[in-house]
Design an enzyme around this catalytic site. Sequence first.
Site, PDB file in Angstrom:
ATOM      1  N   SER A  25       0.855  -1.194   0.000  1.00  0.00           N
ATOM      2  CA  SER A  25       0.000   0.000   0.000  1.00  0.00           C
ATOM      3  C   SER A  25       0.886   1.237   0.000  1.00  0.00           C
ATOM      4  O   SER A  25       2.043   1.177   0.445  1.00  0.00           O
ATOM      5  CB  SER A  25      -0.872  -0.006   1.268  1.00  0.00           C
ATOM      6  OG  SER A  25      -1.534   1.229   1.424  1.00  0.00           O
ATOM      7  N   TYR A  30      -2.900  -0.623  10.522  1.00  0.00           N
ATOM      8  CA  TYR A  30      -2.697  -0.924   9.096  1.00  0.00           C
ATOM      9  C   TYR A  30      -1.283  -0.523   8.673  1.00  0.00           C
ATOM     10  O   TYR A  30      -0.569  -1.301   8.032  1.00  0.00           O
ATOM     11  CB  TYR A  30      -3.747  -0.178   8.282  1.00  0.00           C
ATOM     12  CG  TYR A  30      -3.777  -0.519   6.804  1.00  0.00           C
ATOM     13  CD1 TYR A  30      -4.246  -1.756   6.363  1.00  0.00           C
ATOM     14  CD2 TYR A  30      -3.382   0.405   5.839  1.00  0.00           C
ATOM     15  CE1 TYR A  30      -4.303  -2.063   5.005  1.00  0.00           C
ATOM     16  CE2 TYR A  30      -3.432   0.111   4.487  1.00  0.00           C
ATOM     17  CZ  TYR A  30      -3.898  -1.125   4.067  1.00  0.00           C
ATOM     18  OH  TYR A  30      -3.957  -1.425   2.718  1.00  0.00           O
TER      19      TYR A  30
HETATM   20  N1  LIG Z   1      -8.722  -0.921  -1.438  1.00  0.00           N
HETATM   21  C1  LIG Z   1      -7.715  -0.102  -1.234  1.00  0.00           C
HETATM   22  O1  LIG Z   1      -7.870   1.134  -1.180  1.00  0.00           O
HETATM   23  C2  LIG Z   1      -6.307  -0.637  -1.099  1.00  0.00           C
HETATM   24  C3  LIG Z   1      -5.246   0.263  -1.231  1.00  0.00           C
HETATM   25  C4  LIG Z   1      -3.943  -0.210  -1.093  1.00  0.00           C
HETATM   26  C5  LIG Z   1      -3.709  -1.538  -0.822  1.00  0.00           C
HETATM   27  N2  LIG Z   1      -4.760  -2.399  -0.698  1.00  0.00           N
HETATM   28  C6  LIG Z   1      -4.438  -3.803  -0.382  1.00  0.00           C
HETATM   29  O2  LIG Z   1      -4.963  -4.636  -1.399  1.00  0.00           O
HETATM   30  C7  LIG Z   1      -5.248  -5.920  -0.849  1.00  0.00           C
HETATM   31  C8  LIG Z   1      -6.657  -6.330  -1.257  1.00  0.00           C
HETATM   32  O3  LIG Z   1      -7.574  -5.385  -0.712  1.00  0.00           O
HETATM   33  P1  LIG Z   1      -9.029  -5.111  -1.318  1.00  0.00           P
HETATM   34  O4  LIG Z   1      -9.207  -3.650  -1.341  1.00  0.00           O
HETATM   35  O5  LIG Z   1      -9.250  -5.898  -2.540  1.00  0.00           O
HETATM   36  O6  LIG Z   1      -9.921  -5.672  -0.106  1.00  0.00           O
HETATM   37  P2  LIG Z   1     -11.275  -6.501  -0.059  1.00  0.00           P
HETATM   38  O7  LIG Z   1     -12.153  -6.188  -1.201  1.00  0.00           O
HETATM   39  O8  LIG Z   1     -11.784  -6.323   1.321  1.00  0.00           O
HETATM   40  O9  LIG Z   1     -10.770  -8.029  -0.263  1.00  0.00           O
HETATM   41  C9  LIG Z   1      -9.984  -8.642   0.727  1.00  0.00           C
HETATM   42  C10 LIG Z   1      -9.755 -10.099   0.329  1.00  0.00           C
HETATM   43  O10 LIG Z   1      -8.919 -10.707   1.333  1.00  0.00           O
HETATM   44  C11 LIG Z   1      -9.568 -11.877   1.835  1.00  0.00           C
HETATM   45  N3  LIG Z   1      -9.157 -12.079   3.227  1.00  0.00           N
HETATM   46  C12 LIG Z   1      -9.248 -11.215   4.259  1.00  0.00           C
HETATM   47  N4  LIG Z   1      -8.786 -11.784   5.384  1.00  0.00           N
HETATM   48  C13 LIG Z   1      -8.393 -13.043   5.035  1.00  0.00           C
HETATM   49  C14 LIG Z   1      -7.844 -14.130   5.760  1.00  0.00           C
HETATM   50  N5  LIG Z   1      -7.603 -14.049   7.085  1.00  0.00           N
HETATM   51  N6  LIG Z   1      -7.574 -15.275   5.104  1.00  0.00           N
HETATM   52  C15 LIG Z   1      -7.807 -15.382   3.769  1.00  0.00           C
HETATM   53  N7  LIG Z   1      -8.324 -14.387   3.030  1.00  0.00           N
HETATM   54  C16 LIG Z   1      -8.618 -13.234   3.663  1.00  0.00           C
HETATM   55  C17 LIG Z   1     -11.060 -11.583   1.652  1.00  0.00           C
HETATM   56  O11 LIG Z   1     -11.858 -12.769   1.608  1.00  0.00           O
HETATM   57  P3  LIG Z   1     -12.553 -13.408   2.937  1.00  0.00           P
HETATM   58  O12 LIG Z   1     -13.087 -12.265   3.749  1.00  0.00           O
HETATM   59  O13 LIG Z   1     -13.588 -14.340   2.417  1.00  0.00           O
HETATM   60  O14 LIG Z   1     -11.449 -14.144   3.625  1.00  0.00           O
HETATM   61  C18 LIG Z   1     -11.052 -10.910   0.289  1.00  0.00           C
HETATM   62  O15 LIG Z   1     -10.943 -11.887  -0.730  1.00  0.00           O
HETATM   63  C19 LIG Z   1      -5.044  -5.798   0.662  1.00  0.00           C
HETATM   64  O16 LIG Z   1      -3.779  -6.310   1.017  1.00  0.00           O
HETATM   65  C20 LIG Z   1      -5.090  -4.300   0.886  1.00  0.00           C
HETATM   66  O17 LIG Z   1      -4.374  -3.899   2.038  1.00  0.00           O
HETATM   67  C21 LIG Z   1      -6.051  -1.985  -0.831  1.00  0.00           C
END
Ligand SMILES: NC(=O)c1ccc[n+]([C@@H]2O[C@H](COP(=O)([O-])OP(=O)(O)OC[C@H]3O[C@@H](n4cnc5c(N)ncnc54)[C@H](OP(=O)(O)O)[C@@H]3O)[C@@H](O)[C@H]2O)c1
Length: 258
Positions: free
Chosen positions: A161, A174
Amino acid sequence: MLNVRCSMARPTVNRQNSALPPSGRLADRIVLITGGSRGIGLAIARACGGEGARVVLVARHRRALAQARAQISGEPLAVAADVTRPEQVAAVFRRVRQRYGRLDVLVNNAGVFTYKPFMRTTLADWRANLETNLTSIFFTTREALPLFARSRAPHLINILSVASREAFPNCAAYAASKFGALGLTRVLAAELRSKGIRVTAILPGSTDTRMIAAFGFPVDRSSLLQPDDVAQAVLAALVPPPRVTVEEIVLGPSKGAL
Ligand SMILES: NC(=O)c1ccc[n+]([C@@H]2O[C@H](COP(=O)([O-])OP(=O)(O)OC[C@H]3O[C@@H](n4cnc5c(N)ncnc54)[C@H](OP(=O)(O)O)[C@@H]3O)[C@@H](O)[C@H]2O)c1
């Protein structure tokens, strides 16, 4: 800030042709994506599947995994597991070894996000962020390395991130996890280079996924990155030949961070 530009045909799911040998820039590469059931992970899975990769999806909730699997080309393997649980992570990699005998790409993407002032951050919040965003990379990467040893082009990609290198208020747990994950990624890059394993850190800014709901205030979603934008950055790291390592990609909304 690096602008990532690479063109990619929008992936289409063609189950009738799934028995045909895969074609595309990632043809036959085995790509495991944690958190592949929605958001950025699902976009990465679709992009890789569209390029001919054999995709393995990991997340906790089975129904979301099944819905995601139906959107990805090439008969993906979907395994329900919690990446914070080492025994569940080990079981995932056993399945991969049984089915494919090797792993070419691990995308550590699963994550959670807590947006709270430091004094309202609970121990449970702290642990959830550290265990999901940082410790899980320790578990998955240790399991991946023996399978990488059987790959011709092993590649570790960690979805971090902009909060891995910049301090934002109300993001203590975070930021601690993501700064730590960047440090771990850089150590792995230095340590695994001699084994021919490429390591890439992707650092997105605010992206239009369910995670954004944690902000608790209205957000203009049209100004955010889209999950496909991050997926294209991943492809930009994966597609070059093994002599090229894309070390870090930082991408953010052109209008700036939230
Ligand atoms: N969205 C943003 O603004 C943003 C910005 C920078 C970086 N990121 C990073 O991008 C990545 C993906 O984020 P996203 O925005 O796509 O989030 P999201 O839509 O909330 O998706 C999160 C994913 O992680 C899975 N997950 C969460 N906890 C888990 C666990 N303990 N074991 C296995 N799977 C797990 C969830 O599935 P389940 O809940 O079914 O397990 C889901 O598939 C993260 O690392 C986040 O920090 C996001």
